[in-house]
Design a protein around this motif. Structure first.
Motif, PDB file in Angstrom:
ATOM      1  N   ASN A 104       0.743   6.682  -6.674  1.00 41.49           N
ATOM      2  CA  ASN A 104      -0.660   7.448  -6.956  1.00 41.49           C
ATOM      3  C   ASN A 104      -0.103   8.705  -6.948  1.00 41.49           C
ATOM      4  O   ASN A 104      -0.398   9.883  -7.648  1.00 41.49           O
ATOM      5  CB  ASN A 104      -1.334   7.218  -5.788  1.00 41.49           C
ATOM      6  CG  ASN A 104      -2.887   7.835  -6.209  1.00 41.49           C
ATOM      7  OD1 ASN A 104      -3.308   8.119  -7.305  1.00 41.49           O
ATOM      8  ND2 ASN A 104      -3.515   8.251  -5.097  1.00 41.49           N
ATOM      9  N   ARG A 113       1.781   9.742  -9.951  1.00 41.34           N
ATOM     10  CA  ARG A 113       1.207   9.989 -11.233  1.00 41.34           C
ATOM     11  C   ARG A 113       0.326  11.210 -11.196  1.00 41.34           C
ATOM     12  O   ARG A 113       0.036  11.814 -12.209  1.00 41.34           O
ATOM     13  CB  ARG A 113       0.014   8.661 -11.106  1.00 41.34           C
ATOM     14  CG  ARG A 113       0.569   7.619 -11.960  1.00 41.34           C
ATOM     15  CD  ARG A 113      -0.425   6.496 -12.184  1.00 41.34           C
ATOM     16  NE  ARG A 113      -1.674   6.535 -11.275  1.00 41.34           N
ATOM     17  CZ  ARG A 113      -2.375   5.317 -11.073  1.00 41.34           C
ATOM     18  NH1 ARG A 113      -1.894   4.344 -11.394  1.00 41.34           N
ATOM     19  NH2 ARG A 113      -3.535   5.592 -10.624  1.00 41.34           N
ATOM     20  N   LYS A 114      -0.117  11.569 -10.203  1.00 38.28           N
ATOM     21  CA  LYS A 114      -1.058  12.773 -10.004  1.00 38.28           C
ATOM     22  C   LYS A 114      -0.087  14.075  -9.835  1.00 38.28           C
ATOM     23  O   LYS A 114      -0.714  15.096  -9.589  1.00 38.28           O
ATOM     24  CB  LYS A 114      -1.927  12.983  -8.582  1.00 38.28           C
ATOM     25  CG  LYS A 114      -2.791  11.613  -8.850  1.00 38.28           C
ATOM     26  CD  LYS A 114      -4.181  11.727  -9.459  1.00 38.28           C
ATOM     27  CE  LYS A 114      -4.934  10.668  -9.743  1.00 38.28           C
ATOM     28  NZ  LYS A 114      -5.512  10.108  -8.482  1.00 38.28           N
ATOM     29  N   LYS A 126       1.669  14.981  -7.449  1.00 36.22           N
ATOM     30  CA  LYS A 126       1.401  15.641  -6.131  1.00 36.22           C
ATOM     31  C   LYS A 126       2.859  16.139  -5.647  1.00 36.22           C
ATOM     32  O   LYS A 126       2.982  16.735  -4.644  1.00 36.22           O
ATOM     33  CB  LYS A 126       0.713  14.926  -5.378  1.00 36.22           C
ATOM     34  CG  LYS A 126      -0.695  14.925  -5.131  1.00 36.22           C
ATOM     35  CD  LYS A 126      -1.402  14.165  -4.234  1.00 36.22           C
ATOM     36  CE  LYS A 126      -2.840  14.393  -4.099  1.00 36.22           C
ATOM     37  NZ  LYS A 126      -3.567  13.580  -3.235  1.00 36.22           N
ATOM     38  N   GLU A 164       0.586   4.004  -2.866  1.00 37.06           N
ATOM     39  CA  GLU A 164       0.224   5.551  -2.387  1.00 37.06           C
ATOM     40  C   GLU A 164       1.307   6.216  -2.831  1.00 37.06           C
ATOM     41  O   GLU A 164       0.949   7.213  -3.736  1.00 37.06           O
ATOM     42  CB  GLU A 164       0.179   5.571  -1.009  1.00 37.06           C
ATOM     43  CG  GLU A 164      -0.402   6.915  -0.560  1.00 37.06           C
ATOM     44  CD  GLU A 164      -0.373   6.763   1.008  1.00 37.06           C
ATOM     45  OE1 GLU A 164      -0.522   5.839   1.782  1.00 37.06           O
ATOM     46  OE2 GLU A 164      -0.202   7.808   1.764  1.00 37.06           O
ATOM     47  N   SER A 211       0.916  -1.219  -0.034  1.00 33.26           N
ATOM     48  CA  SER A 211       0.233  -0.025  -0.157  1.00 33.26           C
ATOM     49  C   SER A 211       1.023   1.087   0.000  1.00 33.26           C
ATOM     50  O   SER A 211       0.695   2.268  -0.520  1.00 33.26           O
ATOM     51  CB  SER A 211      -0.881  -0.037   1.157  1.00 33.26           C
ATOM     52  OG  SER A 211      -0.344   0.133   2.332  1.00 33.26           O
TER      53      SER A 211
END
Lengths: 409, 726
Positions: free
Chosen positions: A13, A16-17, A19, A10, A6
């Motif tokens: 993720n 990818r975004k 952030k 995370e 996880s």
């Protein structure tokens, strides 16, 4: 295990975004993630190194795919892989030094060494031989002369060799030791990444002289620390900051610099050419440094580099070692650019009437690239945490940090 | 409740610390509209791909990015398809976002959906606090955290601030009064200091002048009001739980804007307030119709929605490679060397493109095969579409599995629904919508179709369809399959407004012409946005044209009289009623006299008759019967003159039946004491100076007037005699 899974998900993720931004932050997150991947990885008795490499590679592929533009991720993954290979090698050599008998499997290795080998050759010599056949001798290794040094590159032929040897070695202790050593090595890497600013800043005094005018573009933490270090050493100089449109991060840098008591002037990007004749040195932070010595930096950097070349102003690039990328920019896969939202350039509402009404008439198009590529011939000097280097020396530096097997993941 | 997996209940802890409540959102996975027909008959709108990713993917990715922790996906039409999609997608097991689905087949509007949520709330109390209300067709990249914070702080200070809606500047076209997204121009009035929404109005087509009516009290209570017509409603709302209960209380609220927002604005009793939040740098738009489908697709390709762009994997999509000129290409797409892919195009995975193909401004999905010499411009080709050689496709939407046979042409604005086959060399006319399903015949069945339990529904339609298909040769050429839908009546003119195709040049020219014509009458310059101080006098309030008012009044009176005659109501009561009308329309009793007389005569004319004498009889009987009513208003000379003038007017109106009877009826009125001789004589005097044309009736009754004059003289004499007698 699900915990690591996880965590990886995370981070993927976040990447990818988009952030997470900034190569240092990304590099640090990546290496910390990889450390927990390694520590959670169950190592089989045989083939521990291969198991670790596979695990790291699998995670690394996910991370790189998540944001291929952020080259620091790939760099750090390769560094970690390199550490694993290296620790494995040094363990094997140590184990072999304790063994009087050599397995027959050594012969394979000796064959690889193209006839240099003798049946009763020490592992250290084997490793050195392997190195000498596959790489040109580096200045560093020649000077050091001791093949056990941590910077010894390692190749697949030696990997196969270590595998077979480990069978004869004391398995349990080796297993524990390998993982332990690798984590130790990764910890060192973490320290290196987080300490790279200081390492680079220490050299500031040698490069910035009294009453000089320094030009920089956009915002880079490395550049900030570098300039401040020189200021702390009582050097007095002026800084021109090109604002770095369209994100105007130069404004933030200028604010920081003024807060630290530097004489700062903000100019527009387009004024760089006009101001360059008054500048003694251009210092910029890189997004990534390619193997040929080319630099990927914030958009507008190429223009500054050309201006510096025209006026024979030294163009200095600061880069922590995690920014050194072992890839060459000829490959279109590598010379990636990120096109960001046009809203950084202009206000959607104001221009909404030019943006295609369905009236079929021509509509406004906006392109907002994030990065610029500076070819190596425009760069005068690289300052990394290991010191100053010529662009033509970058490939050599990279060879020390990465293993040739990991270039393609 | 389909699949309420507690998949990713593990929420990052630091996020929890930042805010006491979980950030929640309600996502309406149904637009409750029929604008995407016929495509939405087979697949829910939120699963329609936009630049090769289902719309709901954009919405969920954005909500996740904006820090929302729990989303309730409200499914209505085709709920099973949506749930299936979500189960397969990454969203069900997402670490940061818990996705729950709520199914309801009864809801036919957003209002119903929210009422359903409220009922559920009583049992489960899922919604813990403020929530974000969006529909599943929203594409945005705006940050929500600040907006939610702002809303919460405002709510703390002011209990009545129940909603914050996001708006974005977007200039509407000066010609069509239509926003980029194909929606009607929006007028909103906002208090510039508090950002409170004061007025919300969507400009309709019949109102093209761009005028807006504000309540006067609005200006009294607010020191300044900002009225703008260049705002676009993003349909992103931060709501407090009160919103749900408001929907429950007002069971007639259906539409979020038309009913709910207007309702809240009008309602002073509860005093709830709605605030606006203008977003500047980020993007937000809702895909409401085919036009906005086109616009938003282009915005995505132009990267306004970054990071939700095709070269980034944001919602389980395979990222495409971005080349120069905004061309996105899948790495395994096979392009012929002679194929020409122009700017702003997207080519999906596994797509094969033949020789000499020209592609411009188009999106081509995954697994398509395109033959040679095909021209595709400004079109949206979804997945697994086969296009044979030599086709021409301009500004069309082509859904999954469509086959377009060689040489076929799609004219602008065509929408081909799933699995349609266009026959060889067939030309699909502009703006036609083609589906394998037959068009629902009436509006009622229409509703049922979309909202029925569609899992079995679609299959039924399809099986039924095969039978029909055999009986009826295809409308798309001999080897085609599909029905061309009729355009609904009245909507024909509107078709170009909401189509994917750009507005045709001749249409634009037509509108420009119309506006130019209008300009000669009066200037219609509406500034895009301006601040109005309360003392400004330029506001168009309820003051209407007095002429209009008289017409209305006259009609009302006519109705009253007609009713009185039919139902034989007492004169007193009718008088009372007409007096009421007089007061409400602010008329004088002369107007009443005119109107009453007018309606009486109209009644006479409307009563069936064969000859002029019969008409006279009718009139006489009515006048005799209702003279009291008329008498009530003709007490003064002026009023009587008004009646005569009115009568004259009526006589001139076609069919001029009354004309020949003018003198007779005038005489009758005199006999019945409705009119006094003074009035008639005064009228005659006034008319004596008028034009010849006006004197027609005066001449007609010359003898009567002459007689009157003599009679009055006689009378005078009589009076004198009488006086003498005294």
């Amino acid at each position: 295990m699900p915990d690591v899974q996880s965590m990886v998900a995370e981070f993927v993720n976040k990447l990818r975004k988009r952030k997470i931004e900034g190569s240092q932050a990304t590099a640090k997150c990546t290496v910390e993630l990889l450390r927990s991947v390694i520590s959670h990885q169950r190592v089989p008795h045989a083939n521990q190194a291969a198991a670790l490499i596979d695990a790291v590679k699998a995670v690394g592929q996910q991370l790189v795919a998540a944001n291929p533009v952020e080259l620091a991720v790939g760099n750090v993954v390769r560094r970690v892989l390199h550490i694993i290979r290296e620790e494995d090698l040094s363990l094997t050599t140590a184990a072999m030094a304790g063994l009087d008998l050599l397995d027959a499997s050594d012969d394979d290795d000796i064959d690889n060494c193209k006839g240099i080998g003798y049946p009763a050759m020490s592992a250290a010599v084997v490793a050195a031989a392997a190195r000498s056949t596959l790489r040109p001798p580096s200045l560093q290794t020649l000077l050091e002369g001791t093949p056990e040094s941590a910077t010894v590159p390692y190749t697949s032929s030696s990997g196969a060799d270590s595998e077979s040897k480990s069978k004869s070695a004391d398995k349990s202790s080796l297993t524990r030791k390998l993982k332990h050593d690798v984590i130790e090595g990764v910890n060192q890497l973490i320290q290196e990444i987080s300490g790279c600013h200081e390492q680079i800043a220490e050299q500031a005094i040698e490069h910035i002289h009294q009453n000089e005018v320094i030009l920089t573009l956009g915002s880079s933490r490395t550049v900030l620390e570098f300039l401040c270090a020189a200021k702390e050493k009582k050097r007095s100089f002026r800084v021109f900051v090109a604002e770095g449109a369209p994100r105007y991060q130069g404004h933030l840098l200028a604010k920081e610099l003024v807060a630290r008591g530097l004489q700062t002037t903000v100019i527009t990007d387009s004024a760089v050419f006009a101001m360059i004749s008054r500048v003694n040195m251009v210092i910029i932070g890189a997004h990534a440094v390619m193997a040929n010595g080319g630099v990927i930096g914030p958009v507008g950097v190429n223009m500054a580099a050309l201006a510096a070349k025209k006026h024979a102003v030294p163009f200095v690039v600061l880069a922590g070692s995690h920014k050194l990328c072992p890839l060459y920019p000829h490959n279109p896969e590598v010379l990636l650019n990120e096109l960001r939202s046009p809203s950084e350039l202009l206000d959607f509402g104001e221009f909404s009437d030019c943006l295609d009404f369905g009236a079929g008439s021509g509509s406004l198009q906006v392109v907002n690239p994030t990065f610029d590529y500076v070819p190596p011939n425009l760069v005068s000097l690289f300052i990394t945490d290991t010191g100053g280097h010529n662009p033509s020396y970058m490939y050599r530096l990279i060879a020390d940090y990465y293993s040739a097997d990991d270039l393609v993941m | 409740m389909g699949g309420q997996k507690k998949g990713g209940a593990r929420v990052s802890e630091d996020a929890e610390e930042q805010s006491p409540q979980r950030l929640q959102a309600i996502l309406l996975a149904d637009s409750f509209a029929t604008k995407f027909r016929p495509v939405t008959l087979e697949r829910p709108k939120v699963l329609l791909p936009i630049v090769n990713v289902p719309m709901i993917g954009y919405t969920l990715a954005w909500l996740e990015y904006a820090g929302i922790e729990e989303v309730f996906v409200f499914c209505c039409a085709h709920a099973i398809q949506i749930i299936e999609y979500l189960e397969k997608s990454e969203w069900y097991s997402h670490p940061n976002l818990v996705v729950r689905t709520i199914e309801s087949h009864k809801s036919i509007s957003a209002g119903d959906a929210l009422r359903y949520m409220y009922e559920q709330q009583a049992e489960t109390s899922q919604i813990q606090g403020d929530f974000v209300l969006v529909s599943g067709d929203t594409v945005s990249n705006m940050p929500l955290a600040d907006l939610i914070q702002e809303h919460r702080e405002r709510k703390k200070k002011d209990e009545k601030a129940i909603m914050t809606m996001a708006i974005k500047q977007s200039k509407s076209s000066s010609l069509t009064h239509q926003s980029r997204l194909g929606t009607d121009q929006l007028f909103i009035a906002v208090d510039p200091l508090t950002k409170q929404l004061l007025h919300y109005e969507e400009d309709k087509i019949d109102h093209p002048r761009g005028s807006v009516c504000l309540d006067k009290s609005l200006l009294e209570s607010n020191p300044s009001v900002l009225v703008s017509n260049d705002m676009q409603d993003c349909y992103i709302d931060i709501c407090s739980p009160e919103v749900l209960s408001l929907f429950e209380d007002n069971f007639d609220y259906q539409h979020l804007r038309r009913h709910f927002v207007k309702g809240v604005l009008v309602d002073d009793i509860m005093g709830y307030k709605i605030f606006t939040h203008e977003i500047h740098s980020s993007y937000a738009a809702r895909i409401d119709n085919f036009r906005s489908y086109d616009t938003v697709s282009k915005d995505i390709i132009q990267r306004w929605t970054y990071p939700y762009v095709p070269d980034i994997n944001f919602s389980g999509n395979r990222p495409l490679k971005l080349g120069r000129q905004g061309i996105y290409r899948a790495c395994d797409a096979v392009l012929s060397r002679s194929a020409d892919v122009g700017a702003s195009s997207v080519i999906g995975y596994g797509t094969k493109i033949g020789d000499g193909v020209k592609i411009l401004n188009s999106v081509i999905g995954n697994g398509c095969s395109i033959g040679s010499n095909v021209v595709i411009e400004g079109s949206y080709i979804w997945n697994n579409v086969t296009i044979e050689d030599g086709c021409e496709i301009r500004n069309a939407i082509v859904c999954d599995g469509v086959k377009i046979r060689a040489g076929a042409v799609l004219e602008p604005g065509v929408v081909l629904s799933f699995n349609v086959v266009v026959g060889r060399d067939f030309v699909v006319p502009a703006y036609s919508k083609v589906s394998l399903l037959q068009q629902p015949t009436t509006e009622d069945s229409d509703e049922e179709l979309e909202y029925a339990d569609s899992s079995s529904g679609t299959a039924d339609h399809l099986s039924g369809l095969n039978l029909q298909m055999e009986s009826k040769a295809s409308e798309l050429g001999p080897d085609g399959a599909g029905y061309i839908w009729e355009v609904c009546e009245g909507a024909h003119d509107e078709e170009w407004k909401h189509s994917v195709a750009p507005i045709p040049k001749d249409k634009l020219a037509e509108i420009t012409q119309a506006i130019d014509d209008d300009d000669t009458d009066d200037e219609s310059v509406v500034p895009t946005s301006g601040e109005l101080k309360s003392d400004a006098d330029s506001i168009n309030t309820d003051m209407n044209d007095p002429n209009d008012d008289y017409c209305y009044f006259e009609k009302e009176v006519e109705g009253t009289v007609l009713r009185a005659v039919e139902e034989n109501i007492k004169v007193d009561l009718v008088t009372l009623e007409i007096n009421g009308l007089r007061l409400s329309y602010n008329m004088e009793s002369a107007d009443c006299a005119g109107a009453t007389f007018y309606s009486m005569m109209k009644l006479a004319v409307d009563t069936p008759h064969n000859s002029a004498s019969e008409l006279y009889k009718n009139a006489a009987s009515i006048i005799t019967k209702w003279k009291e009513l008329l008498g009530f208003y003709v007490k003064k000379i002026d009023e009587q003159i008004e009646v005569i003038m009115k009568f004259e007017e009526m006589c001139q109106e076609p069919p001029k039946e009354l004309g020949p009877l003018f003198t007779q009826i005038l005489h009758l009125l005199y006999d019945k004491d409705v009119l006094q001789e003074d009035a008639i004589l005064r009228w005659a005097e006034e008319k004596a100076g008028a034009d010849e044309t006006d004197k027609v009736y005066l001449k007609q009754c010359e003898t009567f007037i002459q007689w009157l004059k003599e009679a009055s003289e006689e009378e005078d004499e009589d009076d004198e005699d009488e006086e003498d007698d005294d």
